[in-house]
Design a protein around this motif. Structure first.
Motif, PDB file in Angstrom:
ATOM      1  N   VAL A 141       0.846  -1.200   0.000  1.00 36.48           N
ATOM      2  CA  VAL A 141       0.000   0.000   0.000  1.00 36.48           C
ATOM      3  C   VAL A 141       0.878   1.245   0.000  1.00 36.48           C
ATOM      4  O   VAL A 141       0.644   2.195  -0.756  1.00 36.48           O
ATOM      5  CB  VAL A 141      -0.947  -0.002   1.211  1.00 36.48           C
ATOM      6  N   VAL A 142       1.910   1.236   0.831  1.00 35.49           N
ATOM      7  CA  VAL A 142       2.844   2.371   0.899  1.00 35.49           C
ATOM      8  C   VAL A 142       3.572   2.549  -0.431  1.00 35.49           C
ATOM      9  O   VAL A 142       3.806   3.674  -0.889  1.00 35.49           O
ATOM     10  CB  VAL A 142       3.861   2.164   2.045  1.00 35.49           C
ATOM     11  N   SER A 143       3.923   1.442  -1.071  1.00 39.61           N
ATOM     12  CA  SER A 143       4.680   1.514  -2.327  1.00 39.61           C
ATOM     13  C   SER A 143       3.887   2.148  -3.465  1.00 39.61           C
ATOM     14  O   SER A 143       4.470   2.617  -4.447  1.00 39.61           O
ATOM     15  CB  SER A 143       5.139   0.115  -2.749  1.00 39.61           C
ATOM     16  N   ALA A 144       2.570   2.170  -3.349  1.00 36.38           N
ATOM     17  CA  ALA A 144       1.750   2.820  -4.374  1.00 36.38           C
ATOM     18  C   ALA A 144       1.877   4.335  -4.310  1.00 36.38           C
ATOM     19  O   ALA A 144       1.467   5.044  -5.237  1.00 36.38           O
ATOM     20  CB  ALA A 144       0.289   2.407  -4.223  1.00 36.38           C
ATOM     21  N   ASP A 145       2.431   4.837  -3.203  1.00 36.18           N
ATOM     22  CA  ASP A 145       2.764   6.261  -3.045  1.00 36.18           C
ATOM     23  C   ASP A 145       1.556   7.181  -3.197  1.00 36.18           C
ATOM     24  O   ASP A 145       1.609   8.201  -3.886  1.00 36.18           O
ATOM     25  CB  ASP A 145       3.856   6.654  -4.055  1.00 36.18           C
ATOM     26  N   ASN A 146       0.461   6.796  -2.530  1.00 41.29           N
ATOM     27  CA  ASN A 146      -0.737   7.639  -2.497  1.00 41.29           C
ATOM     28  C   ASN A 146      -1.026   7.961  -1.038  1.00 41.29           C
ATOM     29  O   ASN A 146      -1.536   7.106  -0.299  1.00 41.29           O
ATOM     30  CB  ASN A 146      -1.918   6.915  -3.140  1.00 41.29           C
ATOM     31  N   PRO A 147      -0.701   9.172  -0.568  1.00 37.76           N
ATOM     32  CA  PRO A 147      -0.864   9.521   0.853  1.00 37.76           C
ATOM     33  C   PRO A 147      -2.285   9.328   1.382  1.00 37.76           C
ATOM     34  O   PRO A 147      -2.469   8.963   2.535  1.00 37.76           O
ATOM     35  CB  PRO A 147      -0.453  10.999   0.914  1.00 37.76           C
ATOM     36  N   LEU A 148      -3.283   9.565   0.535  1.00 36.25           N
ATOM     37  CA  LEU A 148      -4.668   9.403   0.990  1.00 36.25           C
ATOM     38  C   LEU A 148      -4.985   7.931   1.250  1.00 36.25           C
ATOM     39  O   LEU A 148      -5.625   7.592   2.251  1.00 36.25           O
ATOM     40  CB  LEU A 148      -5.633   9.973  -0.056  1.00 36.25           C
ATOM     41  N   LEU A 149      -4.530   7.054   0.352  1.00 32.18           N
ATOM     42  CA  LEU A 149      -4.739   5.627   0.561  1.00 32.18           C
ATOM     43  C   LEU A 149      -4.012   5.142   1.807  1.00 32.18           C
ATOM     44  O   LEU A 149      -4.543   4.357   2.591  1.00 32.18           O
ATOM     45  CB  LEU A 149      -4.251   4.830  -0.654  1.00 32.18           C
ATOM     46  N   ILE A 150      -2.769   5.612   1.989  1.00 31.40           N
ATOM     47  CA  ILE A 150      -1.974   5.196   3.145  1.00 31.40           C
ATOM     48  C   ILE A 150      -2.647   5.636   4.439  1.00 31.40           C
ATOM     49  O   ILE A 150      -2.758   4.861   5.395  1.00 31.40           O
ATOM     50  CB  ILE A 150      -0.546   5.774   3.065  1.00 31.40           C
TER      51      ILE A 150
END
Length: 216
Positions: A141-150
């Motif tokens: 999840v972190v590797s997708a680099d989307n702060p909102l998702l994280i």
């Protein structure tokens, strides 16, 4: 002023210890805990424990009953379903969004996590395994680099960890079986097979938590 500081510090320590016991499953859902018993176990007075109980009630982990104690709130079946479905949406979306470079950096971390999971499973350390299990899923999840998702995913972390601990301690699932499924997920990420990952993740979440994903 100094006395107030010490009181708050004791309350914070009590809060963290009691919450940790809930998340690890040491305090099971449905268990009634008295202030006196908990204060004796923690080696403190009743006041910090009472403050901790009130805070945990506000957060939804406990329900207080005057003169009886605090009930550890069980994981409601609908909450488990909602958490698992939310995880599925976030995790599959994250894997689908991984770039080639992000994937290349992610795979070694997933393999390292799998090695750690095997060590903990062999040692029978289920509490630590539940934490590393949650971290494994967070990695991609972190590797997708989307702060909102994280941020959203992290808001589920405590409930996710508690659900993992409960499933492991009840013997509903075997940690070595979880590792096999995690390995499959890592392999599919490495192969850039987002569709295969989504299918394998649905099976994994259903096996571990006994929750059927609707519409999947």
């Amino acid at each position: 002023m100094q006395v107030v500081s010490k009181t708050l510090s004791a309350a914070e320590r009590a809060y963290r210890e009691i919450k940790e016991r809930i998340l690890s499953g040491d305090l099971a859902g449905g268990e009634l805990v008295s202030e006196n018993e908990m204060a004796a176990e923690l080696g403190t007075s009743r006041t910090p424990v009472r403050e901790a109980f009130l805070r945990l009630e506000t957060e939804g982990w406990m329900r207080l009953y005057p003169k009886r104690g605090a009930l550890v709130v069980p994981v409601p079946s609908h909450e488990a379903e909602h958490v698992i479905h939310a995880r599925y949406i976030v995790e599959t979306g994250a894997v689908d969004a991984l770039t080639r470079i992000a994937r290349a950096g992610l795979i070694p971390r997933l393999r390292e996590s799998l090695d750690r999971q095997r060590e903990l499973a062999d040692a029978g350390d289920l509490d630590e395994f539940a934490i590393v299990d949650a971290d494994f899923h967070r990695e991609y999840v972190v590797s997708a680099d989307n702060p909102l998702l994280i941020g959203f995913y992290d808001s589920l972390r405590e409930r996710q960890r508690r659900m993992n601990s409960v499933a492991l301690q009840r013997g509903e699932t075997n940690p070595h079986h979880i590792i096999e499924q995690h390995t499959r997920l890592a392999d599919l990420i490495e192969a850039a097979d987002a569709a295969g990952f989504a299918e394998a993740l649905a099976v994994h979440l259903t096996d571990v938590h006994g929750v059927t994903l609707r519409g999947v």
